[in-house]
Design a protein around this motif. Structure first.
Motif, PDB file in Angstrom:
ATOM      1  N   ILE A  62       0.940  -1.268  -0.123  1.00  0.00           N
ATOM      2  CA  ILE A  62      -0.092   0.074  -0.178  1.00  0.00           C
ATOM      3  C   ILE A  62       0.930   1.034  -0.031  1.00  0.00           C
ATOM      4  N   LEU A  63       1.801   1.310   0.724  1.00  0.00           N
ATOM      5  CA  LEU A  63       2.915   2.494   0.963  1.00  0.00           C
ATOM      6  C   LEU A  63       3.747   2.654  -0.330  1.00  0.00           C
ATOM      7  N   ASN A  64       3.980   1.515  -1.029  1.00  0.00           N
ATOM      8  CA  ASN A  64       4.688   1.457  -2.241  1.00  0.00           C
ATOM      9  C   ASN A  64       3.791   2.359  -3.200  1.00  0.00           C
ATOM     10  N   SER A  65       2.611   1.995  -3.452  1.00  0.00           N
ATOM     11  CA  SER A  65       1.954   2.490  -4.546  1.00  0.00           C
ATOM     12  C   SER A  65       0.974   3.844  -3.908  1.00  0.00           C
ATOM     13  N   TYR A  66       1.558   4.458  -2.749  1.00  0.00           N
ATOM     14  CA  TYR A  66       0.664   5.338  -2.142  1.00  0.00           C
ATOM     15  C   TYR A  66       0.420   6.589  -2.885  1.00  0.00           C
ATOM     16  N   GLY A  67       1.318   7.189  -3.787  1.00  0.00           N
ATOM     17  CA  GLY A  67       1.231   8.521  -4.430  1.00  0.00           C
ATOM     18  C   GLY A  67       0.138   8.336  -5.513  1.00  0.00           C
ATOM     19  N   LYS A  68       0.504   7.240  -6.261  1.00  0.00           N
ATOM     20  CA  LYS A  68      -0.682   7.007  -7.179  1.00  0.00           C
ATOM     21  C   LYS A  68      -2.035   6.710  -6.771  1.00  0.00           C
ATOM     22  N   SER A  69      -1.978   5.811  -5.882  1.00  0.00           N
ATOM     23  CA  SER A  69      -3.265   5.597  -5.310  1.00  0.00           C
ATOM     24  C   SER A  69      -4.105   6.553  -4.637  1.00  0.00           C
ATOM     25  N   LYS A  70      -3.508   7.557  -3.954  1.00  0.00           N
ATOM     26  CA  LYS A  70      -3.951   8.713  -3.366  1.00  0.00           C
ATOM     27  C   LYS A  70      -4.530   9.634  -4.431  1.00  0.00           C
TER      28      LYS A  70
END
Length: 240
Positions: free
Chosen positions: A61-69
Motif C-alpha cells: 500500500i505504501l509503495n503505491s501510495y502516491g498514485k493510489s492517493k
C-alpha cells in the motif's frame, strides 16, 4: 458611471466581510486552517490504520501510495457531487457544527478506504476495510463522548462490508488480469470502498447524535445503513 461600477463591488465585498467580522485575508487563512486540519486528521488516521495491517500488506500500500492517493482523491471528488445531497438529507437534525467535526473523521476514513481500493492487492478490499471502519467508528464515538467496544464493532463491521462485496469482487477479478486490469479494477473498488465507508460513517454519526446505542440497536443500525446505501447506489446509477 464606469467609476461607480468599479467601486461598488469593492465596497460591497468590504462591507460583507465587515459584517462577517473577517477580512478577505482572514477568510483565506481560515480556509487554509480547515484544509490543514483535515490533512492532519487524514495523516493521523491513515497512520493508525496502516499499523494494523500485516507488514507485507502495508508495504504494498505504501509503495503505491502516491498514485493510489491521486486516484482516490478523484474518486472522492466525483462521489461528492453525486452523493452529498443524499447525505445532507439523511443528516437532518444534526447541526452544522457537529457535522463539520465529524466530516474530518469520515472524510479521512473514506479517503483511506479509497486508497486501499486503489491498491494493487487482489481481493484485499473487503478484509482491509474493517480496520478502517473500526478506526472511524471508534473516533466518532470518542467525539460524542461515548464508549466503544472494539470486539462488537469488529463483528458489526464485517457484516457491513458484506453488503459491498458483490461489486467489489468484480473489481478484484479485473485486478487479477496483468497490467491491463489494475487501473480499471482499482477505480471500481475505490468507489465501492469509499462509499461503504462514508455511508457507515454518517449512519454512525446520525445514531450517536440521536442518542442511540449502536451495539444495543444493531438491527436499527444495519437497517439505516442498508437504506442509505441503497439510496446512494440508486443515485450512482442515475448519474451514469
Amino acid at each position: 458611471m464606469k467609476k461607480f461600477f468599479k467601486k461598488e463591488p469593492t465596497e460591497t465585498k468590504k462591507s460583507f466581510f465587515k459584517r462577517a467580522g473577517q477580512s478577505p485575508k482572514q477568510k483565506e487563512k481560515q480556509t487554509l486552517r480547515i484544509n490543514d486540519n483535515e490533512e492532519k486528521e487524514f495523516d493521523s488516521f491513515f497512520a493508525e490504520v496502516i499499523k494494523s495491517f500485516p507488514e507485507k500488506t502495508s508495504s504494498i500500500i505504501l509503495n503505491s501510495y502516491g498514485k493510489s492517493k491521486e486516484r482516490a482523491e478523484k474518486v472522492l471528488a466525483k462521489s461528492k457531487t453525486q452523493f452529498d445531497g443524499i447525505f445532507d438529507e439523511f443528516l437532518q437534525g444534526v447541526d452544522a457544527k457537529t457535522r463539520k467535526k465529524c466530516h474530518k473523521i469520515v472524510h479521512a476514513a473514506s479517503l483511506t478506504a479509497a486508497i486501499i481500493g486503489c491498491s494493487p492487492i487482489p481481493f484485499s478490499d473487503a478484509i482491509l476495510l474493517v480496520p478502517v471502519q473500526l478506526t472511524m467508528m471508534a473516533r466518532l464515538h470518542k467525539l460524542f463522548g461515548q464508549s466503544w467496544s472494539e470486539s462488537m464493532g469488529k463483528s458489526l463491521g464485517k457484516e457491513i462490508v458484506v453488503v459491498g462485496l458483490g461489486k467489489s469482487a468484480v473489481g478484484n477479478i479485473i485486478k487479477l488480469i496483468p497490467a491491463v486490469g489494475t487501473v480499471t479494477g482499482a477505480a471500481i473498488n475505490a468507489t465501492v470502498a469509499s462509499t461503504i465507508t462514508e455511508t457507515l460513517g454518517w449512519v454512525t454519526v446520525k445514531m450517536l447524535n440521536d442518542g442511540e446505542d449502536i451495539f444495543e440497536q444493531t438491527m436499527t443500525f444495519k437497517g439505516q445503513f442498508q437504506t442509505l446505501f441503497k439510496a446512494v447506489q440508486r443515485s450512482g446509477k442515475k448519474s451514469k
